[in-house]
Write a protein that holds these residues in place. Sequence first.
Motif, PDB file in Angstrom:
ATOM      1  N   ASN A  49     -70.758  10.970  54.388  1.00 30.36           N
ATOM      2  CA  ASN A  49     -69.519  11.268  55.113  1.00 30.36           C
ATOM      3  C   ASN A  49     -68.982  12.643  54.728  1.00 30.36           C
ATOM      4  O   ASN A  49     -68.417  13.343  55.575  1.00 30.36           O
ATOM      5  CB  ASN A  49     -68.458  10.193  54.843  1.00 30.36           C
ATOM      6  N   ASN A  50     -69.153  12.997  53.472  1.00 25.51           N
ATOM      7  CA  ASN A  50     -68.690  14.278  52.972  1.00 25.51           C
ATOM      8  C   ASN A  50     -69.759  14.863  52.044  1.00 25.51           C
ATOM      9  O   ASN A  50     -70.549  14.122  51.415  1.00 25.51           O
ATOM     10  CB  ASN A  50     -67.362  14.125  52.214  1.00 25.51           C
ATOM     11  N   TYR A  51     -69.733  16.217  51.938  1.00 23.56           N
ATOM     12  CA  TYR A  51     -70.760  16.913  51.166  1.00 23.56           C
ATOM     13  C   TYR A  51     -70.098  17.984  50.302  1.00 23.56           C
ATOM     14  O   TYR A  51     -69.132  18.626  50.708  1.00 23.56           O
ATOM     15  CB  TYR A  51     -71.773  17.584  52.100  1.00 23.56           C
ATOM     16  N   LEU A  52     -70.634  18.147  49.133  1.00 21.70           N
ATOM     17  CA  LEU A  52     -70.192  19.249  48.274  1.00 21.70           C
ATOM     18  C   LEU A  52     -71.413  19.826  47.565  1.00 21.70           C
ATOM     19  O   LEU A  52     -72.020  19.178  46.710  1.00 21.70           O
ATOM     20  CB  LEU A  52     -69.163  18.770  47.239  1.00 21.70           C
ATOM     21  N   TRP A  53     -71.788  21.050  47.979  1.00 24.14           N
ATOM     22  CA  TRP A  53     -72.949  21.718  47.390  1.00 24.14           C
ATOM     23  C   TRP A  53     -72.561  22.442  46.105  1.00 24.14           C
ATOM     24  O   TRP A  53     -71.386  22.724  45.856  1.00 24.14           O
ATOM     25  CB  TRP A  53     -73.536  22.720  48.384  1.00 24.14           C
ATOM     26  N   SER A  54     -73.571  22.757  45.343  1.00 21.49           N
ATOM     27  CA  SER A  54     -73.338  23.527  44.100  1.00 21.49           C
ATOM     28  C   SER A  54     -72.839  24.929  44.403  1.00 21.49           C
ATOM     29  O   SER A  54     -72.349  25.628  43.514  1.00 21.49           O
ATOM     30  CB  SER A  54     -74.615  23.587  43.262  1.00 21.49           C
ATOM     31  N   THR A  55     -72.929  25.324  45.654  1.00 28.00           N
ATOM     32  CA  THR A  55     -72.392  26.621  46.086  1.00 28.00           C
ATOM     33  C   THR A  55     -70.949  26.505  46.566  1.00 28.00           C
ATOM     34  O   THR A  55     -70.374  27.475  47.055  1.00 28.00           O
ATOM     35  CB  THR A  55     -73.258  27.192  47.226  1.00 28.00           C
ATOM     36  N   ASN A  56     -70.407  25.245  46.493  1.00 34.03           N
ATOM     37  CA  ASN A  56     -69.055  24.900  46.968  1.00 34.03           C
ATOM     38  C   ASN A  56     -68.973  24.821  48.493  1.00 34.03           C
ATOM     39  O   ASN A  56     -67.875  24.689  49.045  1.00 34.03           O
ATOM     40  CB  ASN A  56     -67.997  25.879  46.450  1.00 34.03           C
ATOM     41  N   GLU A  57     -70.103  24.911  49.154  1.00 34.66           N
ATOM     42  CA  GLU A  57     -70.111  24.684  50.594  1.00 34.66           C
ATOM     43  C   GLU A  57     -70.035  23.186  50.864  1.00 34.66           C
ATOM     44  O   GLU A  57     -70.491  22.357  50.062  1.00 34.66           O
ATOM     45  CB  GLU A  57     -71.373  25.294  51.203  1.00 34.66           C
ATOM     46  N   THR A  58     -69.453  22.807  52.045  1.00 29.36           N
ATOM     47  CA  THR A  58     -69.186  21.386  52.335  1.00 29.36           C
ATOM     48  C   THR A  58     -69.855  20.916  53.621  1.00 29.36           C
ATOM     49  O   THR A  58     -69.498  19.872  54.163  1.00 29.36           O
ATOM     50  CB  THR A  58     -67.661  21.155  52.441  1.00 29.36           C
ATOM     51  N   THR A  59     -70.814  21.652  54.112  1.00 27.93           N
ATOM     52  CA  THR A  59     -71.570  21.241  55.295  1.00 27.93           C
ATOM     53  C   THR A  59     -72.804  20.465  54.873  1.00 27.93           C
ATOM     54  O   THR A  59     -73.213  20.515  53.709  1.00 27.93           O
ATOM     55  CB  THR A  59     -71.987  22.458  56.121  1.00 27.93           C
ATOM     56  N   GLN A  60     -73.412  19.747  55.849  1.00 27.87           N
ATOM     57  CA  GLN A  60     -74.596  18.964  55.503  1.00 27.87           C
ATOM     58  C   GLN A  60     -75.777  19.873  55.192  1.00 27.87           C
ATOM     59  O   GLN A  60     -76.623  19.523  54.372  1.00 27.87           O
ATOM     60  CB  GLN A  60     -74.947  17.996  56.637  1.00 27.87           C
ATOM     61  N   SER A  61     -75.841  21.056  55.794  1.00 34.91           N
ATOM     62  CA  SER A  61     -76.942  21.998  55.569  1.00 34.91           C
ATOM     63  C   SER A  61     -76.387  23.356  55.159  1.00 34.91           C
ATOM     64  O   SER A  61     -75.301  23.756  55.626  1.00 34.91           O
ATOM     65  CB  SER A  61     -77.792  22.151  56.833  1.00 34.91           C
ATOM     66  N   ILE A  62     -77.131  24.029  54.307  1.00 29.68           N
ATOM     67  CA  ILE A  62     -76.775  25.394  53.919  1.00 29.68           C
ATOM     68  C   ILE A  62     -78.022  26.264  54.005  1.00 29.68           C
ATOM     69  O   ILE A  62     -79.152  25.769  53.929  1.00 29.68           O
ATOM     70  CB  ILE A  62     -76.168  25.466  52.496  1.00 29.68           C
ATOM     71  N   THR A  63     -77.828  27.567  54.169  1.00 28.97           N
ATOM     72  CA  THR A  63     -78.929  28.532  54.195  1.00 28.97           C
ATOM     73  C   THR A  63     -78.826  29.418  52.960  1.00 28.97           C
ATOM     74  O   THR A  63     -77.756  29.984  52.675  1.00 28.97           O
ATOM     75  CB  THR A  63     -78.880  29.394  55.458  1.00 28.97           C
ATOM     76  N   VAL A  64     -79.954  29.543  52.217  1.00 28.48           N
ATOM     77  CA  VAL A  64     -79.941  30.319  50.977  1.00 28.48           C
ATOM     78  C   VAL A  64     -81.040  31.364  51.028  1.00 28.48           C
ATOM     79  O   VAL A  64     -82.109  31.144  51.602  1.00 28.48           O
ATOM     80  CB  VAL A  64     -80.105  29.422  49.736  1.00 28.48           C
ATOM     81  N   GLY A  65     -80.786  32.518  50.418  1.00 27.75           N
ATOM     82  CA  GLY A  65     -81.764  33.616  50.359  1.00 27.75           C
ATOM     83  C   GLY A  65     -81.880  34.206  48.975  1.00 27.75           C
ATOM     84  O   GLY A  65     -82.414  35.311  48.811  1.00 27.75           O
ATOM     85  N   SER A  66     -81.371  33.495  47.961  1.00 25.46           N
ATOM     86  CA  SER A  66     -81.412  33.979  46.581  1.00 25.46           C
ATOM     87  C   SER A  66     -82.036  32.932  45.687  1.00 25.46           C
ATOM     88  O   SER A  66     -81.947  31.718  45.957  1.00 25.46           O
ATOM     89  CB  SER A  66     -79.999  34.306  46.078  1.00 25.46           C
ATOM     90  N   SER A  67     -82.673  33.408  44.633  1.00 25.81           N
ATOM     91  CA  SER A  67     -83.254  32.485  43.662  1.00 25.81           C
ATOM     92  C   SER A  67     -82.144  31.683  43.001  1.00 25.81           C
ATOM     93  O   SER A  67     -81.029  32.168  42.782  1.00 25.81           O
ATOM     94  CB  SER A  67     -84.040  33.258  42.605  1.00 25.81           C
ATOM     95  N   GLY A  68     -82.431  30.443  42.669  1.00 29.94           N
ATOM     96  CA  GLY A  68     -81.456  29.598  41.981  1.00 29.94           C
ATOM     97  C   GLY A  68     -81.773  28.137  42.154  1.00 29.94           C
ATOM     98  O   GLY A  68     -82.722  27.752  42.855  1.00 29.94           O
TER      99      GLY A  68
END
Length: 333
Positions: A49-68
């Motif tokens: 129902n809700n999402y919290l990424w380690s990047t503090n983003e709250t969407t179901q999907s995120i796009t990343v371009g950096s190592s980590g």
Amino acid sequence: TVKNATACSATSPTTSVIVHPVPTASITPSGSITFCQGNDVTLSSSTGNNYLWSTNETTQSITVGSSGNYSVTIIDANTCSATSVATAITVNSIPVTPGNIMGNTSICPNTAHTYSITTVSGATSYAWTLPSAWTGTSIATSINATANGSSGNITVTANNTCGASAAQTLSVTVNPFPAVPTIIANTTTLSSSSSTGNQWFVNNNLINGATSQSYNAAQNGVYKVCVTDANNCSSCSAPYNFNTTGITENNNADNILIYPNPSSGIITIETKGNKYALILTNILGEKIYPISDEEQQTTIPQPSLISHLSSVIDLSSQANGIYFLQLKSEEET
């Protein structure tokens, strides 16, 4: 049910307890999680129902371009939550430009040299280019190159699967060889056509200290002279076979001339003012000329006296070696 001190009791209404399952949190990447700089990947969370990424983003999907390391916490309709295992993203970059190329920058033709750089982080191979007509190949941090051609640039790039770095360049000058010297002989004195940079050799052995333009040959042998210029490039003369078969003439003794010396067998003797008898011996002291009547088979002519004009003595039938000539005047001197 509850009882009091008088044993009276009462029972409460029934209360229902519901235990909801913990949601499952996971991450699904849209492609490879190892890629080159300039690209990216989409990370998608399992449903909640809700999402919290380690990047503090709250969407179901995120796009990343950096190592980590990337993780997500999901919360379902029952407010139950779970955190995913972290997904490691590796972003590789094109290697940086290599450091300075180390090696000789002023060299001679047809000489071999080693050029090198320090290791570049992230590089898996290296690409070297050489001036025209040079030879040498390498995919490592050093290259052995032979300067068969002209001056030019040596370049190197650091490479990996993401591409090639900018090139590092070293300019190299190929200096010409000095002029090939020639040897001029005057009796035992050998002279080089070059006034500087000389080094004399005999039988391919360096003669210590023999660095002047002229050298007084002290022994029979094959001589050469090598000239080295300011660029440390060298040229060597053709071999000169020095073979003395006599002693140095005294050209001023009582107006006597004996030549050539050394000789290939024919000797000319010129005198002025007196007549001389000739005695010729070999190095063992054996008399070669004049000979007795029984030994007339020799091909050496026997003039009774050397006149003030010119006499020619033919020793070509004798073995090579050192011979001693004695001229005796009518006064026995």
